[in-house]
Scaffold this motif. Structure first.
Motif, mmCIF file in Angstrom:
data_model
loop_
_atom_site.group_PDB
_atom_site.id
_atom_site.type_symbol
_atom_site.label_atom_id
_atom_site.label_comp_id
_atom_site.label_asym_id
_atom_site.label_seq_id
_atom_site.Cartn_x
_atom_site.Cartn_y
_atom_site.Cartn_z
ATOM 1 N N VAL A 106 22.875 14.055 2.933
ATOM 2 C CA VAL A 106 23.503 13.316 1.892
ATOM 3 C C VAL A 106 24.974 12.833 1.940
ATOM 4 O O VAL A 106 25.656 13.386 2.710
ATOM 5 N N THR A 107 25.095 12.000 1.032
ATOM 6 C CA THR A 107 26.619 11.553 1.114
ATOM 7 C C THR A 107 27.020 11.555 -0.560
ATOM 8 O O THR A 107 26.207 11.347 -1.244
ATOM 9 N N ILE A 108 28.140 11.431 -0.797
ATOM 10 C CA ILE A 108 28.771 11.120 -1.958
ATOM 11 C C ILE A 108 28.052 9.953 -2.567
ATOM 12 O O ILE A 108 27.741 9.819 -3.746
ATOM 13 N N GLY A 109 28.293 9.113 -1.803
ATOM 14 C CA GLY A 109 27.536 7.554 -1.792
ATOM 15 C C GLY A 109 26.397 7.662 -2.327
ATOM 16 O O GLY A 109 25.786 6.672 -3.071
ATOM 17 N N ALA A 110 25.438 8.186 -1.576
ATOM 18 C CA ALA A 110 24.164 8.256 -1.888
ATOM 19 C C ALA A 110 23.793 8.950 -3.234
ATOM 20 O O ALA A 110 23.128 8.300 -3.970
ATOM 21 N N ALA A 113 24.270 6.343 -5.662
ATOM 22 C CA ALA A 113 23.315 5.251 -5.876
ATOM 23 C C ALA A 113 22.083 5.810 -6.507
ATOM 24 O O ALA A 113 21.615 5.004 -7.533
ATOM 25 N N ASP A 114 21.897 7.260 -6.488
ATOM 26 C CA ASP A 114 20.792 7.883 -7.328
ATOM 27 C C ASP A 114 21.182 7.707 -8.853
ATOM 28 O O ASP A 114 20.589 7.431 -9.716
ATOM 29 N N VAL A 119 20.605 5.341 -14.374
ATOM 30 C CA VAL A 119 21.048 4.348 -15.271
ATOM 31 C C VAL A 119 20.295 3.256 -15.649
ATOM 32 O O VAL A 119 19.914 3.017 -16.597
ATOM 33 N N ASP A 120 19.926 2.416 -14.480
ATOM 34 C CA ASP A 120 18.796 1.443 -14.799
ATOM 35 C C ASP A 120 17.680 1.718 -15.265
ATOM 36 O O ASP A 120 17.294 1.047 -16.359
ATOM 37 N N MET A 121 17.183 2.881 -14.985
ATOM 38 C CA MET A 121 15.749 3.270 -15.748
ATOM 39 C C MET A 121 16.135 3.532 -17.276
ATOM 40 O O MET A 121 15.256 3.042 -17.951
ATOM 41 N N VAL A 142 30.849 12.604 -7.935
ATOM 42 C CA VAL A 142 29.645 11.570 -7.984
ATOM 43 C C VAL A 142 29.796 10.425 -8.880
ATOM 44 O O VAL A 142 29.725 9.496 -8.810
ATOM 45 N N ALA A 143 30.139 11.218 -10.068
ATOM 46 C CA ALA A 143 30.443 10.135 -11.284
ATOM 47 C C ALA A 143 31.610 9.328 -10.885
ATOM 48 O O ALA A 143 31.296 8.118 -11.377
ATOM 49 N N LEU A 144 32.783 9.743 -10.376
ATOM 50 C CA LEU A 144 33.868 8.749 -10.165
ATOM 51 C C LEU A 144 33.250 7.824 -8.953
ATOM 52 O O LEU A 144 33.766 6.575 -9.343
ATOM 53 N N GLN A 145 32.467 8.112 -8.091
ATOM 54 C CA GLN A 145 32.065 7.188 -7.043
ATOM 55 C C GLN A 145 31.319 6.273 -7.836
ATOM 56 O O GLN A 145 31.259 5.109 -7.380
ATOM 57 N N ALA A 146 30.258 6.583 -8.617
ATOM 58 C CA ALA A 146 29.331 5.549 -9.368
ATOM 59 C C ALA A 146 29.955 4.688 -10.272
ATOM 60 O O ALA A 146 29.679 3.546 -10.056
#
Length: 314
Positions: A106-110, A113-114, A119-121, A142-146
């Motif tokens: 995994v990555t922080i970017g992955a 993306a999740d 959020v979309d759902m 992760v939140a900051l990257q999102a």
């Protein structure tokens, strides 16, 4: 008699059942991502809870000794205050195990993306215009990257989140425990190598360091160490709440202050007497602090959900 009636009424309020959680999924890379949604009503703001590091499940438990359902407690407390939550299992783990073959790949970017998939759902399911993202510990990164792509995000809630690159945080954690003194030269050298993008054979390290620098997680560590939370938060144009306990032995108050300095518009809430897993700690004794992680009967501090609910309902 009146006093007893008042006490009984107070107990009824504090023990009222939270709305039942509903299991939900979204598509992942190879299989479904899974989580639990608690939604007290259409008018409720909704918060997506991103877990912290390692094998931490949607409830906040970890087979390495963290018990008590920190995220479950938080979700139930927020529901009682009219705030909806979705707490999730990370890709490749627990209910999201089918999403990828190897939960370490995994990555922080992955993970970010999740978060956007969730959020979309939530927006489609509820009709809400946006969703708050709460990241705890590593989840704050992760939140900051999102939030670098703010579409559909109301704002961020960063709980016990680092304000420095994670390599620096792990160095500080190793140094903070006097028992680690003999391990520091090799531990810090390993961090130096990973920060440079180079792997270190775990078998070459002292046995106590091998789980931390397991060969299977080094790709993730290399990626994670490359992210600077202060730079990421500086680019965020959304409302941000930073929540930090002053008894946290994993992430320092100074980290919260670094985040605030990098994003002056953020709201900083320092909560006295709570540690990294949001539980009350009465002293500065390290062993007593660590013992709370495995105490399933010890509830989280009510000041944390109070602060979050007040922020998202403003």
């Amino acid at each position: 008699m009146l006093r007893n009636i008042v006490l009984a009424a107070a107990l009824l309020v504090t023990t009222a059942a939270a709305p039942a959680g509903v299991d939900v999924t979204v598509p992942g890379p190879q299989g479904a991502l899974a989580g639990t949604l608690i939604d007290p009503g259409k008018e409720a703001p909704v918060v997506l809870i991103i877990p912290g590091s390692g094998p931490t499940d949607r409830n906040g438990d970890n087979p390495l000794g963290v018990k008590g359902g920190v995220y479950r407690q938080l979700a139930e407390a927020l529901a009682a205050k009219g705030v909806a939550t979705l707490r999730i299992d990370k890709r490749g783990m627990f209910g999201s195990k089918a999403a990828i073959a190897d939960g370490n790949d995994v990555t922080i970017g992955a993970y970010a993306a999740d978060a956007h998939a969730w959020v979309d759902m939530l927006r489609k399911r509820s009709g809400r215009p946006c969703v708050w993202i709460l990241g705890h510990s590593e989840g704050a990164l992760v939140a900051l990257q999102a939030a670098q792509d703010p579409k559909g995000i109301c704002g961020l809630i960063l709980v016990s989140g680092a304000g420095r690159p994670l390599g620096e945080v792990i160095r500080a954690q190793l140094r903070a425990n006097p028992a680690n003194a003999p391990l520091l030269p090799q531990g810090e050298a390993a961090i130096d190598q990973l920060e440079a993008g180079k792997r270190v054979p775990a078998a070459s390290l002292p046995a106590p360091l091998q789980p931390l620098f397991n060969d299977r997680v080094q790709g993730y560590l290399i990626d994670m160490f490359a992210h600077d939370p202060a730079k990421l938060i500086a680019a965020v144009k959304l409302p941000v709440l930073i929540v930090q306990g002053d008894k946290d032995i994993q992430v320092a108050v100074a980290d919260a202050e670094l985040l605030k300095r990098a994003q002056p518009a953020a709201t900083l809430k320092l909560v006295p007497g709570i540690n990294h897993v949001l539980k009350p700690v009465a002293s500065d004794d390290r062993a007593a602090n660590v013992a709370t992680y495995g105490n399933a009967d010890l509830p989280i501090s009510p000041e944390v959900p109070d602060t979050i609910a007040a922020f998202v309902r403003k």
